[in-house]
Motif scaffolding. Sequence first.
Motif, PDB file in Angstrom:
ATOM      1  N   LEU A  86       0.825  -1.207   0.000  1.00  8.76           N
ATOM      2  CA  LEU A  86       0.000   0.000   0.000  1.00  8.76           C
ATOM      3  C   LEU A  86       0.862   1.261   0.000  1.00  8.76           C
ATOM      4  N   LEU A  87       1.961   1.231   0.741  1.00  8.83           N
ATOM      5  CA  LEU A  87       2.862   2.376   0.748  1.00  8.83           C
ATOM      6  C   LEU A  87       3.401   2.667  -0.651  1.00  8.83           C
ATOM      7  N   ASP A  88       3.594   1.624  -1.430  1.00  5.23           N
ATOM      8  CA  ASP A  88       4.107   1.779  -2.788  1.00  5.23           C
ATOM      9  C   ASP A  88       3.022   2.233  -3.757  1.00  5.23           C
ATOM     10  N   GLU A  89       1.766   1.875  -3.461  1.00  7.46           N
ATOM     11  CA  GLU A  89       0.676   2.106  -4.411  1.00  7.46           C
ATOM     12  C   GLU A  89      -0.059   3.438  -4.232  1.00  7.46           C
ATOM     13  N   ILE A  90      -0.237   3.870  -2.997  1.00  4.57           N
ATOM     14  CA  ILE A  90      -1.079   5.044  -2.744  1.00  4.57           C
ATOM     15  C   ILE A  90      -0.374   6.318  -3.206  1.00  4.57           C
ATOM     16  N   ASP A  91      -1.069   7.090  -4.000  1.00  6.89           N
ATOM     17  CA  ASP A  91      -0.544   8.331  -4.567  1.00  6.89           C
ATOM     18  C   ASP A  91      -1.057   9.509  -3.746  1.00  6.89           C
ATOM     19  N   PRO A  92      -0.175  10.224  -3.024  1.00  5.71           N
ATOM     20  CA  PRO A  92      -0.641  11.373  -2.229  1.00  5.71           C
ATOM     21  C   PRO A  92      -1.362  12.422  -3.070  1.00  5.71           C
ATOM     22  N   GLY A  93      -1.034  12.491  -4.352  1.00  6.86           N
ATOM     23  CA  GLY A  93      -1.686  13.465  -5.215  1.00  6.86           C
ATOM     24  C   GLY A  93      -3.159  13.187  -5.426  1.00  6.86           C
ATOM     25  N   GLN A  94      -3.598  11.946  -5.191  1.00 11.37           N
ATOM     26  CA  GLN A  94      -5.002  11.577  -5.321  1.00 11.37           C
ATOM     27  C   GLN A  94      -5.703  11.478  -3.963  1.00 11.37           C
ATOM     28  N   LEU A  95      -4.984  11.825  -2.907  1.00  9.94           N
ATOM     29  CA  LEU A  95      -5.481  11.653  -1.538  1.00  9.94           C
ATOM     30  C   LEU A  95      -6.066  12.950  -0.996  1.00  9.94           C
ATOM     31  N   LYS A  96      -7.178  12.825  -0.296  1.00  7.43           N
ATOM     32  CA  LYS A  96      -7.753  13.937   0.451  1.00  7.43           C
ATOM     33  C   LYS A  96      -7.564  13.651   1.934  1.00  7.43           C
ATOM     34  N   GLY A  97      -6.794  14.481   2.610  1.00  6.57           N
ATOM     35  CA  GLY A  97      -6.520  14.252   4.022  1.00  6.57           C
ATOM     36  C   GLY A  97      -5.119  13.705   4.226  1.00  6.57           C
ATOM     37  N   THR A  98      -4.909  13.061   5.357  1.00  7.06           N
ATOM     38  CA  THR A  98      -3.587  12.601   5.757  1.00  7.06           C
ATOM     39  C   THR A  98      -3.641  11.155   6.215  1.00  7.06           C
ATOM     40  N   LEU A  99      -2.681  10.365   5.778  1.00  6.38           N
ATOM     41  CA  LEU A  99      -2.503   9.005   6.269  1.00  6.38           C
ATOM     42  C   LEU A  99      -1.293   8.965   7.188  1.00  6.38           C
ATOM     43  N   VAL A 100      -1.454   8.383   8.355  1.00  8.95           N
ATOM     44  CA  VAL A 100      -0.349   8.128   9.276  1.00  8.95           C
ATOM     45  C   VAL A 100      -0.216   6.616   9.376  1.00  8.95           C
ATOM     46  N   LEU A 244      -6.648  -9.059   0.561  1.00 15.31           N
ATOM     47  CA  LEU A 244      -7.860  -8.726   1.304  1.00 15.31           C
ATOM     48  C   LEU A 244      -7.618  -7.560   2.264  1.00 15.31           C
ATOM     49  N   VAL A 245      -6.437  -7.529   2.881  1.00 17.72           N
ATOM     50  CA  VAL A 245      -6.084  -6.370   3.707  1.00 17.72           C
ATOM     51  C   VAL A 245      -6.129  -5.092   2.868  1.00 17.72           C
ATOM     52  N   LYS A 246      -5.526  -5.145   1.694  1.00 14.65           N
ATOM     53  CA  LYS A 246      -5.496  -3.967   0.827  1.00 14.65           C
ATOM     54  C   LYS A 246      -6.901  -3.566   0.396  1.00 14.65           C
TER      55      LYS A 246
END
Length: 349
Positions: A86-100, A244-246
């Motif tokens: 998930l760290l490799d896949e998620i694009d911050p440019g498409q994200l609304k908000g913050t992931l910790v 399934l986690v993803k």
Amino acid sequence: MTKFFSVLICFLTLIGANAQTESQRAFRDALPDSRTNMSVALEDGQGNKSMLPIVILKGAEPGPTFTWLAGVHGSEYAPIIATQQLLDEIDPGQLKGTLVILPLLNDGAFYGREAYINPVDGVNLNNAFPGDANGSITQRIAHSVTENIIPVSDFFLDIHCGDAPEDLLPFVCYYVDENRPQQTGLAKRLSDGSGFEYSVACPFNIDYEEPAKYAFKQAAQDGKTALSIESGRLGLVEKEAVDLVKTGVYNMLDLMGMYAEGSGPHPELKLLADQIYIDSTVQGIFYSDLKAGDRVLEGQEVGYTTDAFGRRLETYHAPKAGTVLYMLATPPINVEDTVMCISTKTLKN
């Protein structure tokens, strides 16, 4: 500066000048559509050390803060590997908000190849919350999460799986706290919409002043919308469990309007509740023909334990009918080990 960054900077001032300088600079310079990696060094009074990795993905647009952690237990490999992907896949440019994201919470247990306890101090992190600022290294990990990560979170997800000796039916669970209907309702919505076939309601059965023991129970106790994913078994890295986690993470983020990669709820969602536990009172060799997900009848024999000579010491029966959520699936068994967890009630959607 946002409340999120202010609180985390205060956190880092407590744990060493080198980490403080580097991490404060990272927070100060963080911009929308960015990723920040940091390693926080912790040390107890006996000189035992732990390195706490934290990843912050700040979206291009403002929104809530969603926290998840993996690796509370050392052999919970499927959640750890899913988090890496998930760290490799998620694009911050498409994200609304913050992931910790805390991708490997218990490095001592992970690298020590221990299923339950941190071999550095002999403490089970999954029983250590809220932790102790002056305690052993595991207690300090729990304290850091309780005092510095949970407070800045709007949503808190604790990802687990069946440890090395356990077979497990994949499910998402949440606490039913009658005093906090809004958080309970939202947690149920996220659980039901996670894409998992099984959504499990757990009673919130402690006072707010009692030790929560578990990370996501601590978050629920502190008033956050909190859930736990369980996917994986027997210390294996199975693609189905990782995927399934993803799926669960992506669906939850989609439901909150943070990231549009969800696939929707499971078409045959089953809602379970009222868990009962069967525990061992002897040490020996465990036998069972069952597996996680099996249905059992009230009074049915579900397993037994023998001594090293093959003499039966203890026989286990299901107190009620229900579905096996997880169970011991390897021969070694000790006093007070959980033989089986059975969900005895199916709810209407």
